[in-house]
Motif scaffolding. Structure first.
Motif, PDB file in Angstrom:
ATOM      1  N   ASP A  58      -3.878   5.895  -9.827  1.00  0.00           N
ATOM      2  CA  ASP A  58      -4.786   7.039  -9.963  1.00  0.00           C
ATOM      3  C   ASP A  58      -5.499   7.382  -8.664  1.00  0.00           C
ATOM      4  OD1 ASP A  58      -6.567   4.948  -9.797  1.00  0.00           O
ATOM      5  OD2 ASP A  58      -7.487   5.272 -11.759  1.00  0.00           O
ATOM      6  N   ALA A  59      -5.186   6.658  -7.605  1.00  0.00           N
ATOM      7  CA  ALA A  59      -5.756   6.950  -6.287  1.00  0.00           C
ATOM      8  C   ALA A  59      -4.692   7.553  -5.375  1.00  0.00           C
ATOM      9  CB  ALA A  59      -6.354   5.689  -5.665  1.00  0.00           C
ATOM     10  N   ASP A  70      -0.359   4.055   1.376  1.00  0.00           N
ATOM     11  CA  ASP A  70      -0.996   4.885   2.400  1.00  0.00           C
ATOM     12  C   ASP A  70       0.004   5.093   3.531  1.00  0.00           C
ATOM     13  OD1 ASP A  70      -2.466   5.909   4.565  1.00  0.00           O
ATOM     14  OD2 ASP A  70      -4.268   4.799   4.023  1.00  0.00           O
ATOM     15  N   ASP A 125     -11.870   3.775   0.495  1.00  0.00           N
ATOM     16  CA  ASP A 125     -11.063   2.570   0.707  1.00  0.00           C
ATOM     17  C   ASP A 125     -10.062   2.331  -0.407  1.00  0.00           C
ATOM     18  OD1 ASP A 125     -12.414   2.112   3.046  1.00  0.00           O
ATOM     19  OD2 ASP A 125     -13.803   0.636   2.188  1.00  0.00           O
ATOM     20  N   ASN A 126     -10.250   2.971  -1.545  1.00  0.00           N
ATOM     21  CA  ASN A 126      -9.343   2.780  -2.678  1.00  0.00           C
ATOM     22  C   ASN A 126      -8.100   3.668  -2.578  1.00  0.00           C
ATOM     23  OD1 ASN A 126      -8.820   1.466  -5.232  1.00  0.00           O
ATOM     24  ND2 ASN A 126      -9.179   3.444  -6.219  1.00  0.00           N
ATOM     25  N   TYR A 127      -8.092   4.585  -1.599  1.00  0.00           N
ATOM     26  CA  TYR A 127      -6.976   5.517  -1.484  1.00  0.00           C
ATOM     27  C   TYR A 127      -5.643   4.776  -1.369  1.00  0.00           C
ATOM     28  CZ  TYR A 127      -3.632   8.810   0.394  1.00  0.00           C
ATOM     29  OH  TYR A 127      -2.489   9.557   0.596  1.00  0.00           O
ATOM     30  N   HIS A 158      -0.122  -4.333 -10.408  1.00  0.00           N
ATOM     31  CA  HIS A 158       0.078  -5.131  -9.198  1.00  0.00           C
ATOM     32  C   HIS A 158       0.659  -6.507  -9.516  1.00  0.00           C
ATOM     33  CE1 HIS A 158      -1.896  -2.269  -6.517  1.00  0.00           C
ATOM     34  NE2 HIS A 158      -2.696  -2.025  -7.537  1.00  0.00           N
ATOM     35  N   MET A 196      -4.176   2.697  -3.219  1.00  0.00           N
ATOM     36  CA  MET A 196      -4.094   1.312  -3.671  1.00  0.00           C
ATOM     37  C   MET A 196      -3.894   1.190  -5.175  1.00  0.00           C
ATOM     38  SD  MET A 196      -4.141  -0.300  -0.870  1.00  0.00           S
ATOM     39  CE  MET A 196      -4.205  -1.981  -1.482  1.00  0.00           C
ATOM     40  N   GLU A 197      -4.040   2.292  -5.903  1.00  0.00           N
ATOM     41  CA  GLU A 197      -3.824   2.331  -7.346  1.00  0.00           C
ATOM     42  C   GLU A 197      -3.107   3.632  -7.688  1.00  0.00           C
ATOM     43  OE1 GLU A 197      -4.559  -0.187  -9.203  1.00  0.00           O
ATOM     44  OE2 GLU A 197      -5.908  -1.320  -7.878  1.00  0.00           O
ATOM     45  N   SER A 208       0.861  -1.183   0.000  1.00  0.00           N
ATOM     46  CA  SER A 208       0.000   0.000   0.000  1.00  0.00           C
ATOM     47  C   SER A 208       0.893   1.228   0.000  1.00  0.00           C
ATOM     48  CB  SER A 208      -0.904   0.015   1.246  1.00  0.00           C
ATOM     49  OG  SER A 208      -1.531   1.283   1.405  1.00  0.00           O
ATOM     50  N   GLN A 264     -11.433   9.314  -2.300  1.00  0.00           N
ATOM     51  CA  GLN A 264     -11.017   7.977  -2.739  1.00  0.00           C
ATOM     52  C   GLN A 264     -11.531   6.870  -1.831  1.00  0.00           C
ATOM     53  OE1 GLN A 264      -9.399   7.334  -5.641  1.00  0.00           O
ATOM     54  NE2 GLN A 264      -9.653   9.532  -6.027  1.00  0.00           N
TER      55      GLN A 264
END
Length: 555
Positions: free
Chosen positions: A218-219, A60, A211-213, A233, A215-216, A58, A209
């Motif tokens: 574009d996030a 984050d 929960d998707n923050y 991934h 993780m991609e 991640s 974003q």
């Protein structure tokens, strides 16, 4: 976090680096920045191709605990300060700061020309939001409470749900003035602000974003030298120069491509065919390439050891743990299995990391080796443990990595441990992300584990094992040990020599007396690096490398 602290579950060598991660030693190339070199670099394609042995779990910064994420957070985001080409803090979003006479109030003056990659300005409010989020119990961060607890005012109380998050000792006086109130004087706090947990976040974007923050690709938002533009991934990722970065003129690389390759032979082949620019070598390749002009050994302040889960009945027995410490031949392990410049270690604080404030003696040299290799004595301790436990045989689960080098090292350690009569070891080789989860849940008996510094101080290695610390995960709890660490952080905070002595005693208690860990080695990386790669510098903490000033010359 190093973990870095970030935890280290050896990445790129034997296990995957968890938090903390960090590298030491000389830079890959010289750091001259003459006009001729600038001209030469501008004529070369400014693309760097690298390999990692695992996927980023991640991006984050509130939730990450591994050095892999630390590396790419440090490449795509600026905190108040960032690590410069000499491995020391240099201005990031903060132009400078003031410290009150009592050492408790730090006022950071932010630059007004820093923006997020969506065009929003980077402000003091972004730091307030991120730091509060890191200790908010609803976030579930491991590193927020660990890094900020006992440092930032009210951080522990907030993380334990005793007071609301807005009582954390941080505030935005205005958009470009950020004030931090500490619990106690913390001389190394400036270096802490370079660590991933302290990076800012754009509140509106994070909430949008959900929960998707992080993780991609574009996030994510960047405010640093590079922007992550692709994230496939399991396969790899790409970062590109952030043209809107406040210090973009200093960034020469246009792109860094990273491929996930777990087998060293495949990685070396990619290097030989010119598809990647740097590769870590496993033992069987070191002798083959040792005479190459592209070969180098990079020593690090990262230490590796076996964690022993004391919730397991066998490992709750001190004699069993001491037997495990003594049965492993560390010298043969680094000479034959690793063969990359790593050295045996008899404690958790590495050599050439910190020195005694009065005598200037190295911490590791003062405390010496707190464990020995003595198979005969190990058998005696193991026999005593079996008698105390009322058993003749035992099986322990050994949590290891799934890379080629990890499996070779783990097979060696299994063989060493099974010298103890009646002991069998079940090695469980799993991917990096699975290891993170299992470590967090204490789903292991023995675990090959490592730690790199989050700041330059013995506390970064020794504070981990305090009762209830998020990264302890061993079941160890000692009032005596807790008292030593607390004393170093409070009444001895401004007495450097006495504080150092307290840390020496704490390590002796942790390793020699209580046998919480079985120290293994201090890591080095044997590498091949293309000669056209310039100004990639290793760091003593946090991200393994600084790429901000790197460039390609003469390719």
């Amino acid at each position: 976090m190093k973990n870095t602290k970030w935890l280290l579950l050896a990445l790129g060598l034997a296990i995957s680096l968890l938090l903390g991660a960090c590298s030491g030693g000389s830079s890959e190339t010289g750091s001259s920045d003459s006009g001729d070199e600038q001209k030469s670099s501008s004529e070369s394609e400014q693309v760097l191709n690298l390999i990692e042995t695992a996927e980023i779990p991640s991006m984050d910064s509130s939730l990450t605990i591994d050095a892999l994420a630390s590396q790419w957070l440090g490449s795509t985001k600026d905190g108040l300060y960032r690590l410069g080409p000499d491995g020391k803090p240099e201005p990031g979003i903060a132009k400078n700061h003031d410290v009150s006479e009592d050492g408790l109030t730090w006022t950071f003056h932010l630059r007004e020309n820093a923006t997020w990659s969506n065009g929003d300005p980077v402000t003091a409010h972004d730091f307030v939001f991120a730091w509060q989020r890191a200790v908010d119990p609803d976030t579930g961060s491991e590193y927020g409470p660990y890094m900020m607890g006992g440092v930032i005012k009210n951080a522990t109380a907030v993380s334990e749900g005793e007071v609301p998050v807005d009582e954390l000792g941080v505030k935005a006086v205005d958009d470009y003035t950020f004030v931090v109130t500490l619990e106690k004087p913390t001389p190394y706090f400036e270096s802490m602000t370079t660590f991933g947990t302290f990076l800012p976040m754009n509140e509106a974007f994070v909430k949008e974003q959900g929960d998707n923050y992080a993780m991609e690709a574009d996030a994510l938002l960047s405010n640093g030298p590079f922007i992550m533009t692709e994230w496939d991934h399991g396969e790899g990722w790409t970062v590109e120069k952030n043209k809107d970065y406040w210090d973009a003129d200093k960034v020469k690389l246009q792109q860094i491509n990273v491929s996930v390759v777990k087998e060293t032979s495949a990685a070396v082949n990619l290097y030989e065919t010119g598809k990647v620019d740097r590769v870590n070598l496993s033992s069987e390749f070191v002798d083959e390439y040792r005479s190459s002009e592209e070969f180098q050994v990079e020593k690090e302040p990262s230490t590796f050891f076996l964690k022993m889960n004391q919730e397991n009945e066998i490992l709750a027995n001190k004699n069993a743990r001491k037997a495990i410490q003594m049965v492993i031949n560390r010298q043969a392990m680094v000479d034959v299995i690793l063969n990359n410049g790593s050295v045996p270690i008899g404690g958790i604080v590495p050599g050439n990391f910190v020195k005694h404030p009065k005598t200037d003696e190295d911490f590791r040299e003062v405390n010496g080796s707190l464990v020995e290799t003595n198979v005969e004595k190990a058998q005696e301790l193991w026999a005593k443990a079996k008698e105390e436990l009322g058993i003749e045989t035992a099986e322990l689960r050994y949590l290891g990595g799934d890379t080629e080098v990890a499996q070779n090292l783990d097979a060696y350690i299994k063989d060493q441990l099974e010298k103890l009569e009646g002991l069998s070891i079940k090695v469980e080789s799993v991917p990096f992300q699975v290891r993170l989860k299992r470590d967090k849940n204490m789903d292991y008996d023995l675990e090959n584990y490592g730690w790199g510094p989050d700041y330059i101080d013995p506390n970064t290695y020794l504070n981990i094992w305090v009762t209830g610390q998020a990264n302890n995960k061993t079941g160890y709890s000692s009032e005596k040990y807790d008292s030593l660490i607390k004393k170093a952080a409070t009444e001895l905070a401004l007495k450097p020599a006495e504080r150092f002595e307290a840390f020496l005693k704490a390590e002796q208690l942790l390793i020699k007396e209580d046998a919480v860990l079985a120290p293994l080695y201090q890591r080095a990386r044997a590498q091949l690096v293309k000669p056209y790669v310039k100004n990639v510098t290793p760091n003593p903490m946090g991200p393994d490398y600084t790429y901000k000033y790197a460039y390609i010359e003469g390719k």
